[in-house]
Design a protein around this motif. Structure first.
Motif, PDB file in Angstrom:
ATOM      1  N   ASP A   1       2.220  47.288 -25.323  1.00  0.00           N
ATOM      2  CA  ASP A   1       1.288  47.369 -26.453  1.00  0.00           C
ATOM      3  C   ASP A   1       2.198  47.535 -27.881  1.00  0.00           C
ATOM      4  O   ASP A   1       1.857  46.960 -28.912  1.00  0.00           O
ATOM      5  CB  ASP A   1       0.279  48.186 -26.434  1.00  0.00           C
TER       6      ASP A   1
ATOM      7  N   GLU B   1       4.432  44.772 -28.771  1.00  0.00           N
ATOM      8  CA  GLU B   1       3.547  43.734 -29.502  1.00  0.00           C
ATOM      9  C   GLU B   1       3.322  44.162 -31.186  1.00  0.00           C
ATOM     10  O   GLU B   1       3.154  43.363 -31.933  1.00  0.00           O
ATOM     11  CB  GLU B   1       2.040  43.501 -28.668  1.00  0.00           C
ATOM     12  N   LYS B   2       2.708  45.541 -31.054  1.00  0.00           N
ATOM     13  CA  LYS B   2       2.398  45.917 -32.499  1.00  0.00           C
ATOM     14  C   LYS B   2       3.749  45.681 -33.411  1.00  0.00           C
ATOM     15  O   LYS B   2       3.479  45.411 -34.597  1.00  0.00           O
ATOM     16  CB  LYS B   2       2.032  47.636 -32.491  1.00  0.00           C
TER      17      LYS B   2
ATOM     18  N   MET C   1       6.124  43.751 -33.151  1.00  0.00           N
ATOM     19  CA  MET C   1       6.503  42.434 -33.500  1.00  0.00           C
ATOM     20  C   MET C   1       5.515  41.988 -34.637  1.00  0.00           C
ATOM     21  O   MET C   1       5.861  41.163 -35.682  1.00  0.00           O
ATOM     22  CB  MET C   1       6.141  41.433 -32.271  1.00  0.00           C
ATOM     23  N   HIS C   2       4.301  42.313 -34.736  1.00  0.00           N
ATOM     24  CA  HIS C   2       3.198  42.138 -35.544  1.00  0.00           C
ATOM     25  C   HIS C   2       3.808  42.513 -37.043  1.00  0.00           C
ATOM     26  O   HIS C   2       3.785  41.906 -37.984  1.00  0.00           O
ATOM     27  CB  HIS C   2       1.847  42.670 -35.357  1.00  0.00           C
ATOM     28  N   LEU C   3       4.215  43.895 -36.872  1.00  0.00           N
ATOM     29  CA  LEU C   3       4.648  44.336 -38.310  1.00  0.00           C
ATOM     30  C   LEU C   3       6.204  44.069 -38.774  1.00  0.00           C
ATOM     31  O   LEU C   3       6.059  43.526 -39.719  1.00  0.00           O
ATOM     32  CB  LEU C   3       5.048  46.003 -37.794  1.00  0.00           C
TER      33      LEU C   3
ATOM     34  N   GLN D   1       6.626  40.454 -38.276  1.00  0.00           N
ATOM     35  CA  GLN D   1       6.401  39.324 -38.920  1.00  0.00           C
ATOM     36  C   GLN D   1       5.578  39.327 -40.178  1.00  0.00           C
ATOM     37  O   GLN D   1       5.758  38.653 -41.013  1.00  0.00           O
ATOM     38  CB  GLN D   1       5.317  38.401 -37.799  1.00  0.00           C
ATOM     39  N   SER D   2       4.843  40.459 -40.404  1.00  0.00           N
ATOM     40  CA  SER D   2       4.370  40.768 -41.785  1.00  0.00           C
ATOM     41  C   SER D   2       5.238  41.501 -42.617  1.00  0.00           C
ATOM     42  O   SER D   2       4.922  41.687 -43.896  1.00  0.00           O
ATOM     43  CB  SER D   2       3.178  41.618 -41.559  1.00  0.00           C
TER      44      SER D   2
ATOM     45  N   LYS E   1       6.333  44.483 -42.573  1.00  0.00           N
ATOM     46  CA  LYS E   1       6.243  45.770 -42.884  1.00  0.00           C
ATOM     47  C   LYS E   1       7.381  46.693 -42.093  1.00  0.00           C
ATOM     48  O   LYS E   1       7.748  47.724 -42.581  1.00  0.00           O
ATOM     49  CB  LYS E   1       4.818  46.321 -42.465  1.00  0.00           C
TER      50      LYS E   1
END
Lengths: 334, 107
Positions: free
Chosen positions: A191, A194-195, A197-199, A201-202, A204
């Motif tokens: 989890d 994954e979080k 990776m999102h950050l 990509q965005s 942050k």
């Protein structure tokens, strides 16, 4: 100041079981440990590993052994000072021992059991030149107050749960979070990966993989980190903070300064009663050494039992200790 | 083959020629410790510390790293492509004439 019969330095399985043996002869104990929870190596290094050589248990998880020991000693109401390291061990004028912890807590007793295992768990420090200079000047090994990093630039190094979780948390606190990892794969919870990776990509969190921090620069405080990248030139990044999160490893620490006879980072003891060269100080469990020593929990249990008998004779020199079986007398809680 | 030969270079670059039995279930960390090399083996061989971090200098084919070994190498320093944890390398005939160097202490 805490006063007790036996100060036990180290709340691993052997230190915990010493409380039980002491309680059977009505001696009170107070334990100190640098970890925030009891259990020592069993809690910190391998709580989910099964142990197969604890007598009476075909198999028991290390964490469960600690839980069982805590239940076993509960009737004797031990005191705990956790998250603090025993720093000084001194003799008082009235022939007691005074232990001072890293937080200034004072403990006084006639007897000290050193059940320190492999030593105090301390953060692993990267082998960067001048790293000690930047400690508390921008370099932190532990995050105590995340607000410290608000509106600042932070570089975090590491690939495990701690590095992942703090990168994710500080993404909403710091102005800039850069996470550096030696590999492209992370070993934290899926989890969290994954979080992150999102950050990334965005935008942050800036993720730099196949890299490691190899240098720190700054005058009175940290101002830049030097990052070595695989197959690329070094990168110099301005930053306010560097937080290397590479887990904990044990170090002998202040025990080495207590005038005890040491042999290869272990405390030499007399196998009659596991006493050290300082009368009133005993060493039990992995921290001690003697001919034939095996670093097994069950050996530490035995050592604790014999050390308690000797401790009783020091505390009550005018009393005769009569050996009693628990099957005869049961356990009389304090 | 009951005994294999190993060359281990310590942190002062001294060369140690060791023999290791293949039929006692020992690993490279245990052989180094038994030979009085400065390898702590803190965790006893569970890949939970990195005190047996070693560089493999010869081109022997060794078992792949497990996830546990990779995870532990993530928590240590001076890691190279040739890095292994000695406790994860069981002594076997395939390791005969292995040459390895102890990694700098980081624990």
């Amino acid at each position: 100041m805490i006063e007790t019969d036996i100060i036990i330095i180290g709340a691993g399985p052997c230190g915990l079981f010493a409380v039980f043996e002491a309680g059977l002869v009505k001696l009170r104990c107070h334990l100190i440990d640098s970890l925030p929870v009891p259990g020592g190596q069993c809690a910190e290094i391998y709580p989910k590993k099964p142990i197969y050589d604890i007598p009476g248990f075909q198999e028991i998880l290390a964490g469960d052994l600690v839980a069982n020991l805590e239940k076993q000693i509960a009737p004797f109401k031990p005191g705990f000072t956790l998250g603090e390291r025993a720093e000084k061990l001194e003799k008082t004028e009235d022939d007691f021992f005074m232990v001072t912890t890293s937080h200034g807590t004072l403990l006084k007793a006639k007897i000290v059991f050193i059940a320190g295992g492999l030593g105090c768990f301390e953060p692993r420090k990267p082998p960067i030149e001048n790293i000690a200079y930047f400690e508390n000047k921008g370099l932190d090994y532990i995050i105590k107050d995340p607000e410290k990093y608000r509106h600042h630039k932070v570089v975090i190094a590491g690939g495990g749960d701690s590095a992942l979780d703090w990168s994710i948390f500080l993404a909403d606190v710091a102005d800039e979070v850069v996470m550096i990892h030696r590999r492209t794969q992370f070993r934290g919870a899926p989890d969290s990966v994954e979080k992150l990776m999102h950050l990334a990509q965005s935008g942050k969190v800036r993720l730099i993989t196949n890299a490691e921090v190899v240098g720190l620069r700054g005058l009175d405080k940290l101002q830049e980190v030097v990052i070595q990248q695989q197959d690329k030139e070094n990168l110099v990044l301005p930053t306010d903070h560097f937080i290397p999160l590479f887990g904990l490893s044990p170090k002998l620490g202040p025990i080495a300064d207590w005038q005890l006879l040491l042999y290869k980072n272990s405390i030499s003891v007399n196998t009659l009663d596991y006493s050290t060269n300082v009368p009133g100080i005993f060493a039990i469990g992995d921290i001690n050494d003697y001919p034939g020593k095996l670093k097994l929990i069950l050996c530490g249990f035995h050592e604790a039992t014999l050390a308690v008998q000797a401790a009783y004779r020091i505390i009550h020199p005018d009393k005769k200790l009569t050996f009693k079986y628990t099957t005869v007398n049961g356990v009389e809680a304090f | 083959m009951d005994i294999i030969h190993l060359t281990i270079i310590d942190r002062e670059d001294f060369i140690h020629l060791l023999e290791a039995p293949v039929d006692m279930g020992l690993n490279l960390m245990e052989i180094c410790k038994a030979s009085d090399l400065p390898v702590m083996g803190t965790c006893g061989g569970m890949a939970l510390c990195s005190s047996c971090h070693i560089y493999i200098l010869s081109d022997h084919t060794l078992p792949e790293k497990t996830e546990a070994e990779e995870n532990m190498l993530d928590q240590t320093f001076s890691v190279k492509p040739t890095s292994r944890l000695g406790c994860q390398l069981k002594i076997s005939p395939a390791m005969n004439e292995l040459v390895a160097k102890l990694a700098p202490e980081s624990d």
